[in-house]
Design a protein around this motif. Structure first.
Motif, PDB file in Angstrom:
ATOM      1  N   SER A 542       0.900  -1.220  -0.032  1.00  0.00           N
ATOM      2  CA  SER A 542      -0.174  -0.197   0.131  1.00  0.00           C
ATOM      3  C   SER A 542       0.788   1.219   0.115  1.00  0.00           C
ATOM      4  N   MET A 543       0.539   2.345  -0.733  1.00  0.00           N
ATOM      5  CA  MET A 543       0.893   3.688  -0.876  1.00  0.00           C
ATOM      6  C   MET A 543      -0.197   4.592  -0.182  1.00  0.00           C
ATOM      7  N   ALA A 597       0.524   1.657  -9.931  1.00  0.00           N
ATOM      8  CA  ALA A 597       0.840   2.194  -8.815  1.00  0.00           C
ATOM      9  C   ALA A 597       0.168   3.732  -8.747  1.00  0.00           C
TER      10      ALA A 597
END
Length: 994
Positions: A542-543, A597
């Motif tokens: 996760s970002m 992403a």
């Protein structure tokens, strides 16, 4: 509608499901049993929240990606009046005209149709069925280009098409430089339905297309844990004989070919099946003039400048030109089974049987050769040019009944023109059969909560056979008319004085000899493709802006291609057929990875990497990077960069070669010299001179010559750089506009020699000046010597300096570089009309900017930018309006192609320009000297669904009855590559759902 782009909405499960449904103009997974309860819809919402779209291995929760994808639903296909996948692509601006099965005779890949995105050819367009490859057609186009026959795709089971107009080599493989066409079938089906369509033409009475399909399935995947359905599609297109087309070409065709209809001898020649004794001829040894006389007993005598001759009507049953008959059957079976809670087994079976036939027309005539011999290369005779001339009759031949005066000219030797009707009307022609299949089985499932995996094995193949009955078998011909002797004085070949074939009668014994002299021979080809693939997809980490999702996978392929060739052709015994052959196999392997992403709340990165390993070449690394940026809720920016790679095919760099003929070869020297003679003869007051001049006019401007194309083991792989940059703008909930710039730069392009260009010809062989040539010169001299002709001739009369070209040799090559770029624009809008229903309006356009070829470091960009020149219009566009009112849908669809010059490029423009008013050195319509005019057609469709069972549709194609213009560069001499020869046509559709 050709492209569905819609307002971006918050990605809740319900909104994502709605957005996906709008994006594809119909649910992607829910099928015809869409009356499910709200509870069931809610249960499936999570499944719909992430879907896989063409161009990526990663499931997405939004409807737009960094790559432009055009979606054509089943309803869109019906609205545009398309009945086949080929017709769909003809209405797609990003696609260019490709090979049509009905016009594919004598191409080497007879009986098949191609997809061609961006005009880069079938080898640059990847065609998939449900995301996986199909086997190549058995016979490569032009004996070079291997491609998927789009006619083999099951039309009745199609749910939608997704067209990725961006390079996808990093995702799918090496042949996706120009884009990907992914045909997607129904995921599941319950119930049964039958559909029937029929198309008729107002202009071509014989034309007709008929289709019938039945689809049936059972089982609910959620409740029964399985679903199985099958679809069968039957298609038939009627042949178009010469009798229905000979007088319907554009008027300029008859200006350029003034004797075309006259030479059919309708109403003046002997009728089909009626005995015709033929004509004798000889050459005056003093003047070289042709002297001719009708054989005794002729009832259809025609007088001309050379004397008299016995004429026959051309049989009007030839079906080679305007369209062959096609019968096609396609079967498709799909099955899905749930195994446990997280695994699904799936399988597909596809089978297509194609049978294309075309009558060759008039029975063959025995015509003693006085002009160019038939010339061809063959596999086992190497670089020797094989040639054949139909022999003369000797002075003691029992069938030599010429007058003493005619016999005296050449020592008793005479030529003969005689119609051999013994085998009847249907012996000559061509037939093509093709059986193709694909069997696929796989598993898919999930690991944990959010990782998905899938693997499948597929085996696919085709078996294509071409049957031709057109050419002479040298041994069979000699059995009928030999043994031969040589005239000692002239070297002319003489048939037996008492041959087995009996002139003057029509008999079964003669028919058997003709079947041996003109046999049916076959050319068979097989392709096989075995693939094993697997992939896994899910979140990596996760970002702050969301999960980074990735996909990893592999692909292993075994490919074989085998064309043994015909043994007689390989030995040079079949005239004009050389026995081309290929025999190759290879294993290829690929690994790929892809990640998406979310760099920020508004910026998303899409990156892919693929490694392909082909035999004899180093592993190739193909990257792809994409970005999309949500500038505003209403504005999305996107762009991609990728690299492509294509190894030489087995036909291009293997063993073997192309031993065939080349049609349409233009020899400027002979074209000019023959036309100079013809144009003087046509000025004469003497009818015989005019008739000869009309026959000679343009006759040497397009010839069929022997061709040998050699493989090249030193070929380098093609490599390409592909990029796109664009935006999607949605100023209101009812409007969406997208525009994308696309750029493709292909290096080391593998190309067959272009025999119209001198630098591509390694060697050329010419025939000597023939008896016929000398007779033409003699006829001109005789006319000019006669004051009654009324022609003021020059002091030095035109004549022949060389004979016609007999053969050319070339080799596959790395051409250098090709650069193409342009813009795609798409606009869609939806309007609510209240009680009057709704209106959808859309426009799609492709604007080409450049198409340039870098030949080599010496010639560089020799031909310049060819956009705006012949075959490369700057603009292609479609416009559609669909009105939905209660149970009725009315659709209006316009397809537009912009203008071009007649010249192919700036070099060709030196000879073909508005001042010369020519194309291919032939005159064009004086009103069209400036170039190829723009072209548009309109279709109008009305569909009615009175209840849940019945559906009725009626379509008028080419609503305004626009007819093709004259185009000397095309196969038929008209613009039928994109303009219909059928005039206004009508289509009726009836469907019933049980």
């Amino acid at each position: 509608m050709l492209n569905a782009r819609h307002r971006r909405i918050p990605a809740t499960p319900l909104s994502v499901a709605l957005g996906l449904a709008l994006a594809v103009s119909g649910p992607a997974f829910a099928q015809d049993d869409d009356t499910a309860t709200d509870a069931k819809s809610k249960a499936n919402a999570t499944e719909l929240a992430r879907v896989q779209v063409t161009g990526s291995n990663i499931r997405r929760s939004d409807v737009e990606t960094s790559s432009p994808v055009q979606v054509i639903s089943k309803q869109d296909i019906e609205n545009m009046g398309a009945r086949t996948l080929l017709q769909v692509l003809d209405n797609l601006p990003a696609a260019r005209p490709g090979q049509q099965d009905s016009r594919s005779l004598f191409t080497g890949s007879d009986g098949a149709s191609q997809a061609n995105l961006r005009g880069l050819g079938a080898q640059g367009t990847l065609v998939l069925l449900n995301g996986r490859r199909l086997s190549y057609y058995g016979a490569p186009a032009g004996f070079q280009t291997q491609f998927v026959n789009i006619d083999a795709i099951p039309a009745a089971a199609i749910e939608r098409m997704e067209v990725l107009t961006d390079g996808a080599s990093a995702v799918y493989g090496t042949d996706a430089v120009a884009g990907v066409i992914n045909v997607i079938t129904k995921q599941s089906y319950q119930g049964a339905e039958v559909n029937i369509t029929a198309d008729r033409s107002s202009r071509i009475d014989s034309y007709g297309e008929q289709q019938g399909s039945i689809t049936a399935g059972f089982g609910d995947l959620d409740e029964d844990r399985y679903n199985i359905y099958a679809s069968v599609n039957l298609y038939r297109r009627n042949a178009i004989p010469l009798s229905d087309f000979y007088d319907k070409r554009p008027s300029q065709y008859y200006v350029n070919n003034p004797n075309y209809i006259t030479n059919l001898r309708l109403g003046t020649g002997s009728k089909p099946g009626v005995f015709n004794p033929g004509s004798y001829f000889a050459f005056d040894p003093t003047t070289n003039a042709l002297v001719r006389e009708a054989a005794p007993g002729c009832n259809n005598v025609l007088s001309d400048a050379a004397g008299t001759r016995c004429i026959w009507e051309t049989w009007m049953n030839r079906e080679i030109d305007a369209g062959a008959k096609t019968e096609r059957a396609t079967a498709y079976i799909s099955s899905h089974f749930l195994i446990g809670d997280t695994t699904e087994a799936f399988a597909e079976v596809t089978y297509t049987d194609i049978d294309l036939t075309a009558n060759g027309g008039t029975p063959s005539a025995y015509n003693t050769t006085t002009g160019n011999p038939s010339s061809w290369y063959s596999r086992n005779t190497g670089n020797v040019v094989n040639q054949f001339l139909t022999p003369y009759l000797g002075p003691n031949n029992v069938y030599n009944l010429a007058s003493p005066e005619l016999k005296a000219l050449m020592g008793g030797v005479v030529g003969l023109n005689y119609l051999m009707q013994d085998v009847g009307a249907n012996h000559f022609g061509q037939r093509n059969t093709d059986q193709s299949y694909r069997v696929l089985a796989g598993l898919r499932g999930s690991l944990g909560e959010d990782w998905n995996w899938e693997t499948a094995f597929a085996t696919a193949g085709t078996h294509s056979v071409t049957y031709q009955t057109v050419n002479v078998n040298l041994d069979g011909f000699e059995r009928a008319f030999g043994p031969y002797t040589i005239d000692p004085g002239t070297g002319r070949v003489i048939i037996s004085d008492n041959p087995a074939y009996q002139f003057g009668v029509i008999s079964e014994a003669n028919a058997q000899l003709i079947r041996e002299a003109y046999p049916t021979f076959d050319i068979q080809s097989w392709t096989r493709l075995h693939t094993l693939d697997g992939k896994i997809e899910g979140p990596l980490f996760s970002m702050p802006a969301g999960d980074v999702r990735a996909a990893f996978g592999f692909n292993a392929t075994r490919e074989t291609f085998y064309t043994p060739g015909n043994e007689d052709a390989a030995n040079g015994l079949i005239t004009q057929q050389g026995g081309s052959w290929f025999d190759g196999k290879r294993n290829t392997y690929a690994l790929f990875a892809e990640a998406v992403a979310p760099l920020t709340d508004k910026l998303e990165l899409d990156a892919a990497l693929r490694v392909d390993k082909y035999p004899n070449f180093s592993a190739n690394l193909a990257p792809k990077i994409g970005l999309k940026y949500q500038v505003l809720p209403q504005l999305l920016l996107r762009g991609t960069y990728s690299e492509g790679f294509r190894a030489p095919s087995l036909a291009e760099a293997g063993t073997g070669g192309v031993f065939a003929q080349l049609g349409g070869f233009e020899d400027d020297i002979r074209c000019d010299e023959t036309n100079a003679i013809a144009n003087l003869l046509r000025q004469s007051n003497r009818p015989g001179d005019v008739d000869l001049g009309n026959s000679l006019l343009n006759s040497d401007c397009s010839r069929t010559v022997a061709r040998m194309t050699q493989p090249n083991q030193d070929l380098k792989p093609e490599k390409a750089k592909i990029s796109t940059l664009g935006f999607v703008y949605e100023p209101a909930s009812w409007m969406s506009i997208s525009a994308d710039y696309w750029f493709i730069y292909r290096r080391n392009e593998i190309a067959a020699p272009d025999y119209s260009k001198e630098q591509d010809i390694l060697s050329m062989t010419r025939n000597p000046i023939s008896d016929n040539d000398r007779a033409n010169e003699a006829a001109l001299a005789q006319m000019c010597a006669d004051p009654a002709s009324g022609v003021s001739c020059p002091g030095a009369l035109p004549g022949y300096s060389v004979g016609n070209v007999a053969a050319v040799v070339g080799q596959y090559k790395n051409q250098g570089r090709t650069l193409v770029d342009g813009f795609d624009i798409d606009a869609r809008s939806r309007f609510s009309l209240g009680d009057w229903g709704s209106l959808n309006v859309g426009m799609a356009a492709t604007i080409a900017r450049r198409k340039e070829a870098y030949i080599n470091d010496e010639d560089r960009w020799y031909y310049g930018n060819t956009i705006g020149y012949y075959g490369n219009p700057r603009l292609r566009a479609t416009l559609n309006a669909d009105w939905n009112y209660k149970q009725v849908t009315t659709s209006f669809f316009i397809n537009y192609v912009g203008t071009t010059k007649w010249a192919w490029d700036r070099v060709d423009a030196e000879d073909n320009n508005p001042e010369t008013c020519t194309a291919g050195s032939l005159p064009v319509n004086p009103a069209q000297c400036d170039g190829v005019p723009s072209w548009w057609t309109a279709n109008l469709s009305v569909g009615w669904r009175p209840d849940d069972h019945w559906s009725l549709g009626f379509t008028v194609k080419n609503l305004f009855n626009r007819l093709p213009f004259y185009d000397p560069n095309s196969f038929l001499g008209d613009s039928s590559d994109y303009a219909s020869i059928f005039g206004r046509s009508y289509s009726l559709q009836v469907g019933y759902k049980f």
